[in-house]
Design an enzyme around this catalytic site. Structure first.
Site, PDB file in Angstrom:
ATOM      1  N   GLY A 168       0.867  -1.152   0.069  1.00  0.00           N
ATOM      2  CA  GLY A 168       0.051  -0.059   0.138  1.00  0.00           C
ATOM      3  C   GLY A 168       0.828   1.334  -0.016  1.00  0.00           C
ATOM      4  N   GLY A 169       0.257   2.100   0.847  1.00  0.00           N
ATOM      5  CA  GLY A 169       1.320   3.512   0.788  1.00  0.00           C
ATOM      6  C   GLY A 169       2.673   3.338   1.272  1.00  0.00           C
ATOM      7  N   GLY A 403      21.583  10.965 -32.150  1.00  0.00           N
ATOM      8  CA  GLY A 403      21.287  11.635 -30.658  1.00  0.00           C
ATOM      9  C   GLY A 403      21.804  10.939 -29.527  1.00  0.00           C
ATOM     10  N   ALA A 404      21.986   9.730 -29.611  1.00  0.00           N
ATOM     11  CA  ALA A 404      22.456   8.915 -28.363  1.00  0.00           C
ATOM     12  C   ALA A 404      23.953   9.520 -28.375  1.00  0.00           C
ATOM     13  CB  ALA A 404      22.696   7.308 -28.872  1.00  0.00           C
TER      14      ALA A 404
END
Length: 513
Positions: A168-169, A403-404
């Site tokens: 959960g949290g 771009g890499a």
């Protein structure tokens, strides 16, 4: 006074020993108690406990008259190799380690003390989530933890260790911290448990299948380190602390220099094949460059096409980011970009210099990656490097395309020093692919395109892809002998040791999350 002392000591012993049946159940599940774990984690005799006698004051169902001391969490401070740390360890033998108001208040206190003292915070998680009987006060307690996690981020190192359920949290705190350790077989982490999933969707899944260590270590990337047992896990937590500064104002702990600036490593030339398409294990290259061949790899089983590691170079801590040609040929994809970006930001936050080893053919093409948001995730890595102010050294081992190349800490985005091996190829794309684009019409019109293509490829390589093309234009500082890589990187980092960059005045940037 003797009677009071005896009463106090007896009560303390009872609290520390715990309830025998609950302790036996914990051991029966292959888990240690909270205090046994702290004994493994901290230097002997260094633990100072806080709020030992704290009890809850709630009046929910099945809570009336049931008010055990500690309220299910052991908090305090100790040392690791003589250095101060603050800790909390959830105690599954008390209320299943669930979090209520008093439980949360104890954690809040120790988190505040960690920040105030500029010391690392380590949380040992083994609890069933929010204490249902305390309702909204349990949720409020988690909110206080998360707010403090965020305020402490980049101020002190925060380490989460998941040794049992973290549901959960409770799962959000490890996700907010700098590093998360998990133990196979006993640790589980998820927001919604198997019973709820089956009730809502009809899907059946076990706790391990849903949130076991192998899931978060290899699929989600939530777990930074995965171990087979608690002993090796907590030993590695100690090792990680030895590599980190106590806070962002201090330098990482350094050892004595070991002559790295004059250290030749001829094996490096043999480890990396000259042929751009032949794979090799970049971890062998890292081992040759760093001290004693030792490094601590982050997210070893997730996004394995990039390797991130902490190590020492000439005694000083460095962060290493390297493409891994044995996995997907070392391309960058969405997961690899996320992994490297978070690691770069972590190193920058705590003053750890960055060494980037580049051998990248580009970003992974395909609709799956584009739909997964590879542009946005790639921008995270780009943003992380552009924002980093620590010393940054780039080493181009072989190829760096498109771009890499830019994203892998090129000179254009702020690398302080860029070094390249004589085998390096920096270009928009490989020669064959480039020729197919640039000379498409000529090749289509030719009766015999094969020799013409070879001619164009050779010409393209000679003009744009020779090792000195980038160096001639100031984008590479030196073309080095591979055997001198360790020495040249050590020399560059020594030159940059006093680097200081004034922050740009603004509230904060807008990271492409």
């Amino acid at each position: 006074m003797d009677e009071l002392r005896e009463r106090r000591d007896r009560l303390r012993r009872e609290i520390v020993q715990g309830r025998a049946p609950a302790v036996e159940r914990q051991h029966g599940q292959g888990k240690r108690t909270a205090r046994e774990r702290l004994d493994l984690l901290l230097d002997e005799g260094s633990f100072l406990e806080l709020d030992l006698f704290r009890r809850h004051r709630a009046q929910g169902p099945k809570l009336d008259g049931v008010r055990p001391a500690t309220d299910g969490v052991v908090t305090g401070s100790g040392t690791i190799d003589g250095r101060r740390v603050f800790v909390y360890a959830q105690d599954f033998t008390v209320f299943g380690g669930s979090l209520g108001e008093a439980h949360a208040a104890k954690i809040h206190k120790v988190m505040d003390l960690a920040v105030a003292n500029g010391a690392p915070l380590i949380g040992l998680n083994d609890g069933g989530g929010a204490r249902i009987q305390e309702g909204v006060m349990a949720l409020d307690g988690y909110g206080g933890i998360f707010r403090r996690n965020v305020r402490a981020s980049g101020v002190i190192p925060q380490i989460s260790v998941v040794l049992g359920p973290c549901a959960g949290g409770a799962a959000y705190s490890p996700a907010l911290t700098d590093a998360t350790f998990m133990v196979r077989g006993t640790a589980q982490m998820y927001l919604t448990g198997p019973d709820v999933i089956e009730a809502v969707s009809g899907e059946r899944v076990t706790h391990a299948e849903l949130g076991g260590a192998h899931v978060h270590g290899g699929r989600t990337g939530v777990a930074t380190f995965v171990h087979d047992d608690e002993e090796s896990c907590l030993a590695d937590v100690r090792y990680l602390v030895s590599l980190l500064p106590s806070n962002y104002l201090e330098a990482p702990p350094a050892g004595p220099p070991c002559g790295a600036e004059d250290d030749l490593r001829p094996a490096l030339a043999e480890l990396v094949p000259a042929e751009p398409n032949r794979p090799y294990d970049t971890r062998a290259v890292i081992a040759e460059i760093v001290d004693d061949g030792e490094f601590m790899e982050w997210h070893e089983d997730w996004a394995r096409n990039v390797v991130c590691a902490l190590a020492r170079l000439d005694g000083h801590v460095v962060g290493v980011v390297a493409n891994q040609p044995t996995v997907l040929a070392g391309v960058l994809d969405a997961a690899a970009a996320q992994k490297a970006a978070r690691f770069v930001r972590f190193c920058d936050a705590f003053g750890i210099p960055l060494v980037t080893l580049v051998d990248v053919p580009g970003f992974l093409p395909g609709t799956e990656q584009e739909y997964a948001g590879v542009i946005r995730h790639g921008a995270k890595l780009l943003y992380a490097y552009c924002e980093a102010t620590v010393p940054r050294v780039q080493v181009i081992l072989r190829k760096a395309y498109g771009g890499a190349y830019i994203v892998m800490d090129s000179r254009s985005i702020g690398a302080d020093v860029s070094l390249a091996w004589p085998t390096n190829e920096i270009a928009v794309m490989g020669a064959e692919a480039a020729v197919n684009v640039v000379y498409r019409r000529e090749l289509a019109a030719s009766d015999d395109p094969a020799p013409l293509r070879e001619k164009y490829v050779a010409d393209y390589r000679d003009r744009l892809m020779h090792p000195y093309y980038a160096a001639e234009r100031g984008l590479v500082d030196d073309v080095i002998d591979p055997a001198r890589t360790r020495a040249e990187v050590a020399r560059a980092l020594a030159m940059l040791r006093n680097k200081a960059v004034a922050p740009h005045p603004r509230k904060h940037g807008n990271t492409p999350l």
